[in-house]
Structures are given as structure tokens and as C-alpha cells.
Design an enzyme around this catalytic site. Structure first.
Site, PDB file in Angstrom:
ATOM      1  N   TYR A  13     -13.049  -4.463  10.824  1.00 64.69           N
ATOM      2  CA  TYR A  13     -11.765  -3.735  10.846  1.00 64.69           C
ATOM      3  C   TYR A  13     -11.092  -3.853  12.217  1.00 64.69           C
ATOM      4  O   TYR A  13      -9.877  -4.051  12.309  1.00 64.69           O
ATOM      5  CB  TYR A  13     -12.058  -2.277  10.491  1.00 64.69           C
ATOM      6  N   SER A  46       1.364   3.200  -2.499  1.00 57.30           N
ATOM      7  CA  SER A  46       0.949   4.153  -3.538  1.00 57.30           C
ATOM      8  C   SER A  46       0.232   5.378  -2.986  1.00 57.30           C
ATOM      9  O   SER A  46       0.210   6.424  -3.635  1.00 57.30           O
ATOM     10  CB  SER A  46       0.043   3.449  -4.552  1.00 57.30           C
ATOM     11  N   GLY A 106       0.836  -1.205   0.000  1.00 57.86           N
ATOM     12  CA  GLY A 106       0.000   0.000   0.000  1.00 57.86           C
ATOM     13  C   GLY A 106       0.864   1.245   0.000  1.00 57.86           C
ATOM     14  O   GLY A 106       0.551   2.238   0.664  1.00 57.86           O
ATOM     15  N   ILE A 127      -5.906   9.828  10.659  1.00 60.80           N
ATOM     16  CA  ILE A 127      -4.847  10.408   9.826  1.00 60.80           C
ATOM     17  C   ILE A 127      -5.493  10.859   8.506  1.00 60.80           C
ATOM     18  O   ILE A 127      -6.355  10.150   7.965  1.00 60.80           O
ATOM     19  CB  ILE A 127      -3.745   9.352   9.535  1.00 60.80           C
ATOM     20  N   ALA A 150     -11.475  -6.291  14.386  1.00 57.08           N
ATOM     21  CA  ALA A 150     -10.984  -7.671  14.525  1.00 57.08           C
ATOM     22  C   ALA A 150      -9.668  -7.824  13.762  1.00 57.08           C
ATOM     23  O   ALA A 150      -8.706  -8.420  14.264  1.00 57.08           O
ATOM     24  CB  ALA A 150     -12.025  -8.653  13.994  1.00 57.08           C
ATOM     25  N   ALA A 151      -9.609  -7.276  12.565  1.00 60.04           N
ATOM     26  CA  ALA A 151      -8.392  -7.394  11.745  1.00 60.04           C
ATOM     27  C   ALA A 151      -7.223  -6.668  12.400  1.00 60.04           C
ATOM     28  O   ALA A 151      -6.101  -7.184  12.467  1.00 60.04           O
ATOM     29  CB  ALA A 151      -8.657  -6.811  10.353  1.00 60.04           C
ATOM     30  N   LYS A 152      -7.479  -5.468  12.906  1.00 67.02           N
ATOM     31  CA  LYS A 152      -6.380  -4.664  13.453  1.00 67.02           C
ATOM     32  C   LYS A 152      -5.914  -5.192  14.812  1.00 67.02           C
ATOM     33  O   LYS A 152      -4.747  -5.032  15.179  1.00 67.02           O
ATOM     34  CB  LYS A 152      -6.812  -3.195  13.546  1.00 67.02           C
ATOM     35  N   VAL A 170      -2.269  -8.103  -1.791  1.00 67.34           N
ATOM     36  CA  VAL A 170      -1.706  -8.785  -0.614  1.00 67.34           C
ATOM     37  C   VAL A 170      -2.574  -9.952  -0.136  1.00 67.34           C
ATOM     38  O   VAL A 170      -2.075 -10.870   0.510  1.00 67.34           O
ATOM     39  CB  VAL A 170      -1.468  -7.818   0.582  1.00 67.34           C
TER      40      VAL A 170
END
Ligand code: NAP
Length: 244
Positions: free
Chosen positions: A156, A12, A10, A189, A158-160, A62
């Protein structure tokens, strides 16, 4: 002795883009990973090259194991003496919804990008990083959401949170080989990911009263990848303007 490269997934846009510029500033050749936005990746690459740095772009999803392995294998074939010593697992997406309305696709795409993505890329690069004996740095981009939980983001969060568990476990597997593994947990951000949020309302909740800049996250990642951070591993560092 070959060169030590950095790979930013990521790279880009947003936070990843700023991290690519930070590596270039540190004199480290950088591989800009991207999924679909070649124009944005190429802009980062051209900008680094113009300033005399070393950069290239590498396209892979990914979350797709075959694509990850094929892209990284072709990079290795063309760089037999070099290795990727700095890895930033930054690629991530959001698909926000309340859980009772969340689709399988919303759940799977977020988990697969953040968690499977981290696994496929890191597993591929670890043998070289550990075998070369010249050390390595892995920085995983988690989130404030993974620490505190946010309504509308069960996928999100759970993933983080999973990223934090994987960071702490992997750090113990690789420490003896001088490979550190840390996570960074940003708050809000300013990037494409947050552009549709009600910034004026959210800013009132943040003690610093502003969103963070991608460059501020990149400074922290740059430090964690430096020699000075050699004894920091398995850590999660928040960067959130005081919002917990
Ligand atoms: P962004 O501006 O939306 O950029 C996302 C980047 O990830 C793009 O470079 C995109 O590539 C890439 N990407 C997305 N899916 C991918 C996939 N399947 N395979 C490879 N690359 C993929 O996001 P950002 O705000 O910079 O966020 C970067 C990371 O920080 C994410 O992990 C995010 O969860 C985390 N984070 C962000 C914030 C925030 O407030 N912005 C806060 C906490 C944590 P393309 O350009 O090719 O699409």
C-alpha cells in the site's frame, strides 16, 4: 457548449461517496464509479437525484484496462457534447501483511488498483480534458502511508507513494492546458477501510485525538476542483489531524 462532468472512482462508499456529494453540492453532474457494490452506488445516486442534483452510476474495475476503456467509451458515446473535466482517482484497497509473508496476490491487487487504475482512467480522459480548452482537475487520493511508510503495508505504501510521483510528473505535462493535478494524503478517516482497526489505541497517537470524516476530505477535494484553486498544481496536501 456541453456540460463538464465529474468522475469519482470508488464513489460508492467512504471518502469517494462524500466527494460525490460534494460535487453535487457544487452543482457539478457526477458519475459514481464503483466496482461491485451496486446497491451502495445507487444509494449515493438516488440521494443526489432526490436533492435535485445530477448523477449516474458507472461500473468498472479500475485495474482492468478493457473494462475501464469500454465503460468510459460508452459514457462518451452517450454524451457527445460533454466531457469529464473533474477526475478523482479514489478507488483503492488494502491487503496488509508483513513483507516476508505477503503473497503475490496481496502485492498485485493493491498496486494494480491504485497505480494501474490511476493510469488507465487518467490516460483515457486526458485527451478530452486537454483538448476542450475549458480546463480540468485531477485529484489523486494518496495516503499518509505513502508519505511516511507503515509497517505491514509495503504494498500500500509503494502504491500510494507512486501516486505522488505520478501526480507531480503529470502536473507538469498538463499545466499549459489548464489541467491541474494534485494529490491528497489523508491520515485515518472513518470508513469501511478502517473499521477493523483499533481506533481507541490509534486515536491516542493523533494530535487531534480523533479520526477524520470523509466529508472533511471531500471539502479539500472540492476546493482543489474549484476555480479558486486554478494555480495549485503538482501539490500533495495532507489531511491527518496533525499525525505525520
Ligand atoms: P472504502 O470505504 O473501502 O471504499 C473503497 C471504494 O473503492 C469503494 O467505492 C469500492 O467500490 C472502490 N473500489 C475498490 N476497488 C476497486 C476497483 N478495483 N475498481 C473500482 N472501484 C474499486 O475506502 P475509503 O476508506 O473510502 O478509501 C478511499 C481512498 O482513500 C482509497 O484510495 C484509500 O486508499 C484512500 N485512503 C483512505 C484512508 C482511510 O483512513 N480510510 C486513509 C488514506 C487514504 P465498491 O463499493 O464497488 O466495492
Amino acid at each position: 457548449m456541453g456540460l463538464k462532468y465529474a468522475l469519482v472512482t470508488g464513489g460508492s462508499r467512504g471518502i469517494g461517496r462524500a466527494i460525490c456529494f460534494k460535487f453535487a453540492e457544487m452543482g457539478i453532474p457526477v458519475i459514481i464509479g464503483y466496482h461491485s457494490n451496486l446497491a451502495a452506488a445507487q444509494e449515493v445516486c438516488d440521494s443526489i437525484l432526490q436533492k435535485g442534483g445530477s448523477a449516474s452510476v458507472l461500473k468498472f474495475d479500475v485495474s482492468n484496462k478493457a473494462e475501464v476503456e469500454s465503460a468510459l467509451n460508452s459514457w462518451e458515446q452517450s454524451h457527445p457534447d460533454d466531457y469529464i473535466a473533474y477526475l478523482v482517482n479514489n478507488a483503492g484497497v488494502t491487503r496488509d501483511n508483513l513483507m516476508f509473508m505477503m503473497t503475490d496476490e496481496d502485492w498485485d491487487s493493491v498496486i494494480k488498483t491504485s497505480v494501474n487504475g490511476l493510469f488507465y482512467v487518467t490516460r483515457y480522459l486526458l485527451p478530452q480534458m486537454m483538448a476542450r480548452g475549458r480546463g480540468g482537475r485531477i485529484v489523486n487520493i494518496s495516503s499518509l502511508s505513502g508519505l511516511k511508510g507503515m509497517a505491514g503495508q509495503t504494498n500500500y505504501c509503494a502504491a500510494k507513494a507512486a501516486i505522488i510521483g505520478a501526480t507531480r510528473a503529470l502536473a507538469q505535462e498538463t499545466a499549459a492546458r489548464k489541467v491541474t493535478v494534485n494529490a491528497v494524503a489523508p491520515g485515518f478517516i472513518t470508513t469501511d477501510m478502517t473499521k477493523d482497526l483499533p481506533e481507541e489505541e490509534l486515536k491516542k497517537m493523533i494530535p487531534m485525538k480523533r479520526f477524520g470524516k470523509p466529508e472533511e476530505v471531500a471539502e479539500l477535494v472540492g476546493f482543489l476542483c474549484s476555480e479558486n484553486a486554478a494555480y495549485i498544481t503538482g501539490e500533495v496536501i495532507s489531511i491527518n489531524g496533525g499525525l505525520f
